[in-house]
Enzyme design. Structure first.
Site, PDB file in Angstrom:
ATOM      1  N   ARG A  83     -17.296  -5.091  15.807  1.00 31.43           N
ATOM      2  CA  ARG A  83     -16.263  -4.468  14.437  1.00 31.43           C
ATOM      3  C   ARG A  83     -15.236  -5.028  14.508  1.00 31.43           C
ATOM      4  NH1 ARG A  83     -12.393   0.551  16.463  1.00 31.43           N
ATOM      5  NH2 ARG A  83     -11.536   0.906  13.994  1.00 31.43           N
ATOM      6  N   HIS A 125      -6.857  -1.348   8.747  1.00 33.29           N
ATOM      7  CA  HIS A 125      -6.677  -1.321  10.600  1.00 33.29           C
ATOM      8  C   HIS A 125      -4.929  -1.478  10.628  1.00 33.29           C
ATOM      9  CE1 HIS A 125      -7.673  -0.860  14.994  1.00 33.29           C
ATOM     10  NE2 HIS A 125      -6.709  -1.144  15.385  1.00 33.29           N
ATOM     11  N   GLU A 139      -8.299   5.246  13.538  1.00 29.00           N
ATOM     12  CA  GLU A 139      -7.020   5.908  13.832  1.00 29.00           C
ATOM     13  C   GLU A 139      -6.104   6.197  12.752  1.00 29.00           C
ATOM     14  OE1 GLU A 139      -5.820   4.066  17.237  1.00 29.00           O
ATOM     15  OE2 GLU A 139      -7.688   3.963  18.657  1.00 29.00           O
ATOM     16  N   ASN A 199     -12.360   6.929  19.249  1.00 28.70           N
ATOM     17  CA  ASN A 199     -12.227   5.749  20.093  1.00 28.70           C
ATOM     18  C   ASN A 199     -10.838   6.856  20.799  1.00 28.70           C
ATOM     19  OD1 ASN A 199     -12.292   4.271  17.790  1.00 28.70           O
ATOM     20  ND2 ASN A 199     -10.251   3.757  17.313  1.00 28.70           N
ATOM     21  N   TYR A 219      -8.702   6.479  25.087  1.00 29.42           N
ATOM     22  CA  TYR A 219      -8.202   6.350  25.767  1.00 29.42           C
ATOM     23  C   TYR A 219      -7.776   7.117  27.193  1.00 29.42           C
ATOM     24  CZ  TYR A 219      -8.423   1.772  22.902  1.00 29.42           C
ATOM     25  OH  TYR A 219      -8.709   1.439  22.357  1.00 29.42           O
ATOM     26  N   GLU A 266     -13.720   2.843  20.527  1.00 29.33           N
ATOM     27  CA  GLU A 266     -13.059   1.879  21.060  1.00 29.33           C
ATOM     28  C   GLU A 266     -13.162   2.996  22.481  1.00 29.33           C
ATOM     29  OE1 GLU A 266      -8.798   0.993  19.634  1.00 29.33           O
ATOM     30  OE2 GLU A 266      -9.517   0.834  17.326  1.00 29.33           O
TER      31      GLU A 266
HETATM   32  O1  IFM Z   1      -4.581  -2.443  20.540  1.00 26.85           O
HETATM   33  C1  IFM Z   1      -4.613  -1.003  20.082  1.00 26.85           C
HETATM   34  C2  IFM Z   1      -5.972  -1.217  18.350  1.00 26.85           C
HETATM   35  O2  IFM Z   1      -5.209  -1.729  17.485  1.00 26.85           O
HETATM   36  C3  IFM Z   1      -6.137   1.265  18.110  1.00 26.85           C
HETATM   37  N1  IFM Z   1      -6.931   1.416  19.127  1.00 26.85           N
HETATM   38  C4  IFM Z   1      -6.132   1.611  20.330  1.00 26.85           C
HETATM   39  C5  IFM Z   1      -5.601   0.149  21.017  1.00 26.85           C
HETATM   40  C6  IFM Z   1      -4.688  -0.284  21.948  1.00 26.85           C
HETATM   41  O3  IFM Z   1      -3.282   0.346  21.991  1.00 26.85           O
END
Ligand code: IFM
Length: 503
Positions: free
Chosen positions: A111, A155, A200, A329, A331, A406
Site C-alpha cells: 500500500r 495521505h 486517516e 489503521n 496503533y 496500518e
Molecule cells: O506514519 C504514520 C502514517 O503516515 C499514518 N498513520 C500513522 C503512522 C504512524 O504515526
C-alpha cells in the site's frame, strides 16, 4: 438545515467502561498462541504500507510542486530537528530495490500513496505524465514481482496551491480531489485493483487545522470541523470519480484511524466524555461514509462552535459512496475521563505537543495512558483494541470486507556490531496484534489482509526521522536498507500463513 439533521444511525456509545487496568498480558499471549495454531485464510494479504511524502524524496523532480508538508517541514520549529521529506529515503530513485526487497521478504501486497502535487502540480488541470509515469513504473514492477498494489490517493500532502486557496475547510478542495481521483483512476485503473480514497482524514482535519501539529499547522476548531466535512465529501466524490474511470472489478475503500475509545470509569461524566471523543474520532467520518448522517450527539457537542451550515443538501448522500471494503489503521486505544469540575483537559494523545486541542468542543476531556508497556511514540500497547475495532466494524458495516491498512510500532532500533538490527519489541508487538486479527477472524470478522506500518523507516511527520516504524532499517546518511529481525519474522508469517513464535 439540510439532510445533516437526519437522526444518527450509528449505535450507542462504544466507549468501554472501566478499563483502567493494564491489558491482560496473559490473555493476549494465550490468544496469540491459540492463533498460531490456526492458519490465516487462503488469499489473506500480508502487506506493508508507506506514503509518498514519507519515503519518496525527489521533491523538485518531474515538475512536482510543494505540498503543504513541504511548506510545513521547511518552516522553522515545525518538525523535530528541522527534518524535511526532501530526500526522505529516496524511494523515487530506489523503488526497484525496494520492490525487490519486498519480494524477498514475501510481502504479497503493498500500500503506497500517490503524491498529488507530483501528478497534478497545481491541484487543477491536466495530469503531468512524468509524474504518473513514476507510479506506472512502480506498479509494473510490483505486478512483475507478484505483489498486489493498493493505491492511497491522499495521505496528507495537499498541493500548497490548494491550501493557499483555503485548503480542506473550503468546499472547492473536495471538487479538486474528485478531479485528481479521476486522473489517477484513468491512468492506473487498468492495472491496480485496490484503491483507497483518503488516509486517516481525522489527522488531516484535526491535527492539520485543530492542534496544528501537522501541515498546514492551523489552529482553528471551526476550520477543523469544516475540513472534516469536506474530507467526507471528497471521499464520496472521489469514490464516484474512481468508479466512473475504472473497470468495475476494482475495489474502493477508505483508511480510517478509527479510535477505540474507553472511559476511565463507567461514571456518567466519563462515559459522556468517551461518547464525545468517539463522535469526534469515529462518528464524524463513519457516520457520513457508512450511514449518510452525522451523529446527533456530535452536532450537539459542537453546536456552540458552528451550526454546520457548511453542509449542503446532498453532501451526505455523496459522502455515503458505496464502499467495497473498509481500511482500519490501529496503533493504540484512547482512555479518557471528564476533567474534574469541567476544567481544561486533553493530553496523552500521542500526537505531539500543542496548546491547541485537536478535539473541538471537548476541551474538558482528559486523555490517559493505558497502564503497561508503550512504544517509542509513548503509545500504549494493547492488541485487545484491534480486536475490539474489527468486531465493532463487523457489526456496524455488515458484509463489508475489512483490511488492517496500518499497524505497527516505533522503537529506537540500532544496528549491532555486525550491522544486524534486532527488534524483539516490534516482533512482540506484531505477534500480539496479528493474534488479535486472528481472534477477530475466529469471531466472524471478514478480515482480508494486514498491512504492516511501515515497510521501512521513514519521515515520521513532525517527529522527523527520530521515530523508526520500519521493518527495514534505513541508515539515513547512506540510505542503505537492512531488514530488521521483525522483517524476517514477518516474512515467516507471510510464508506459513501463521503467527510464528515471538522468540
Ligand atoms: O506514519 C504514520 C502514517 O503516515 C499514518 N498513520 C500513522 C503512522 C504512524 O504515526
Amino acid at each position: 438545515m439540510p439532510d445533516i439533521v437526519s437522526p444518527a444511525t450509528t449505535p450507542a456509545p462504544t466507549a468501554t467502561p472501566a478499563t483502567a487496568t493494564a491489558p491482560d498480558a496473559d490473555a493476549n499471549a494465550n490468544a496469540a498462541e491459540a492463533a498460531a495454531a490456526v492458519s490465516f485464510p487462503p488469499g489473506f494479504l500480508w502487506g506493508a504500507a508507506t506514503s509518498a511524502y514519507q519515503i519518496e524524496g525527489a521533491v523538485r523532480e518531474g515538475g512536482r510542486t510543494p505540498s503543504i508538508w513541504d511548506t510545513f517541514s521547511h518552516t522553522p520549529g515545525r518538525t523535530a530537528g528541522g527534518d524535511t521529506g526532501d530526500v526522505a529515503v529516496d524511494h523515487y530513485h530506489r523503488y526497484r530495490e525496494d520492490v525487490a526487497l519486498m519480494a524477498r521478504l514475501g510481502v504479497n501486497a503493498y500500500r503506497f500513496s500517490v503524491s498529488w502535487s507530483r501528478v497534478q502540480p497545481t491541484g487543477r488541470g491536466p495530469a503531468v505524465q512524468v509524474g504518473l509515469d513514476f507510479y506506472r513504473r512502480l506498479v509494473d514492477e510490483l505486478l512483475a514481482a507478484g505483489i498486489e498494489p493498493a493505491i492511497t490517493l491522499y495521505h496528507w500532502d495537499l498541493p500548497q496551491e490548494l491550501e493557499d486557496a483555503g485548503g480542506w475547510p473550503e468546499r472547492e478542495t473536495a471538487y479538486r480531489f474528485a478531479e485528481y481521483a479521476r486522473l489517477v483512476g484513468e491512468a492506473l485503473g487498468d492495472r491496480v485493483q485496490s484503491w483507497i480514497t483518503l488516509n486517516e482524514p481525522w489527522c488531516s482535519a484535526f491535527l492539520g487545522y485543530g492542534s496544528g501539529v501537522h501541515a498546514p499547522g492551523r489552529t482553528d476548531p471551526v476550520a477543523a470541523l469544516r475540513a472534516a466535512h469536506h474530507l467526507n465529501l471528497a471521499h464520496g466524490l472521489g469514490a464516484a470519480a474512481l468508479r466512473a474511470s475504472m473497470p468495475t472489478r476494482n475495489r474502493i475503500a477508505v483508511s480510517l484511524n478509527s479510535s477505540v475509545v474507553r472511559a476511565l470509569s463507567p461514571s456518567p461524566a466519563n462515559m459522556a466524555a468517551a461518547r464525545r471523543i468517539d463522535d469526534l474520532a469515529n462518528g464524524i467520518f463513519h457516520g457520513p461514509m457508512l450511514h449518510g448522517s452525522y451523529p446527533k450527539t456530535l452536532l450537539k457537542a459542537t453546536g456552540s462552535l458552528t451550526d454546520w451550515s457548511f453542509v449542503r443538501d446532498g453532501d451526505l448522500r455523496a459522502a455515503r459512496a458505496s464502499l467495497d471494503a473498509l481500511g482500519l489503521n490501529y496503533y493504540t486505544p484512547a482512555l479518557v475521563s471528564a476533567a474534574e469540575g469541567g476544567g481544561r483537559g486533553h493530553g496523552a494523545d500521542g500526537h505531539g505537543a500543542s496548546e491547541h486541542s485537536p478535539w473541538p468542543g471537548a476541551d474538558d476531556v482528559l486523555f490517559h495512558h493505558t497502564p503497561g508497556e508503550r512504544t517509542e511514540m509513548g503509545w500504549s500497547i494493547d492488541p485487545t483494541g484491534l480486536h475490539e475495532l474489527l468486531m465493532r466494524y463487523t457489526r456496524e458495516a455488515p458484509g463489508l470486507p475489512l483490511y488492517v491498512t496500518e499497524n505497527g510500532a516505533a522503537y529506537d532500533d540500532r544496528p549491532d556490531a555486525d550491522g544486524r538490527v534486532h527488534d524483539p519489541e516490534r516482533i512482540a508487538y506484531l505477534h500480539g496484534h496479528l493474534g488479535a486479527v486472528h481472534r477477530a477472524l475466529a469471531d466472524g470478522a471478514d478480515v482480508r489482509g494486514y498491512y504492516l506500518w511501515s515497510l521501512m523507516d521513514n519521515f515520521e511527520w513532525s517527529y522527523g526521522y527520530g521515530k523508526r516504524f520500519g521493518a527495514v532499517y534505513v541508515d539515513y546518511p547512506t540510505l542503505t536498507r537492512t531488514p530488521k529481525s521483525s522483517a524476517h519474522w514477518y516474512a515467516e508469517a507471510a510464508r506459513t500463513h501463521t503467527i510464528p513464535p515471538a522468540s
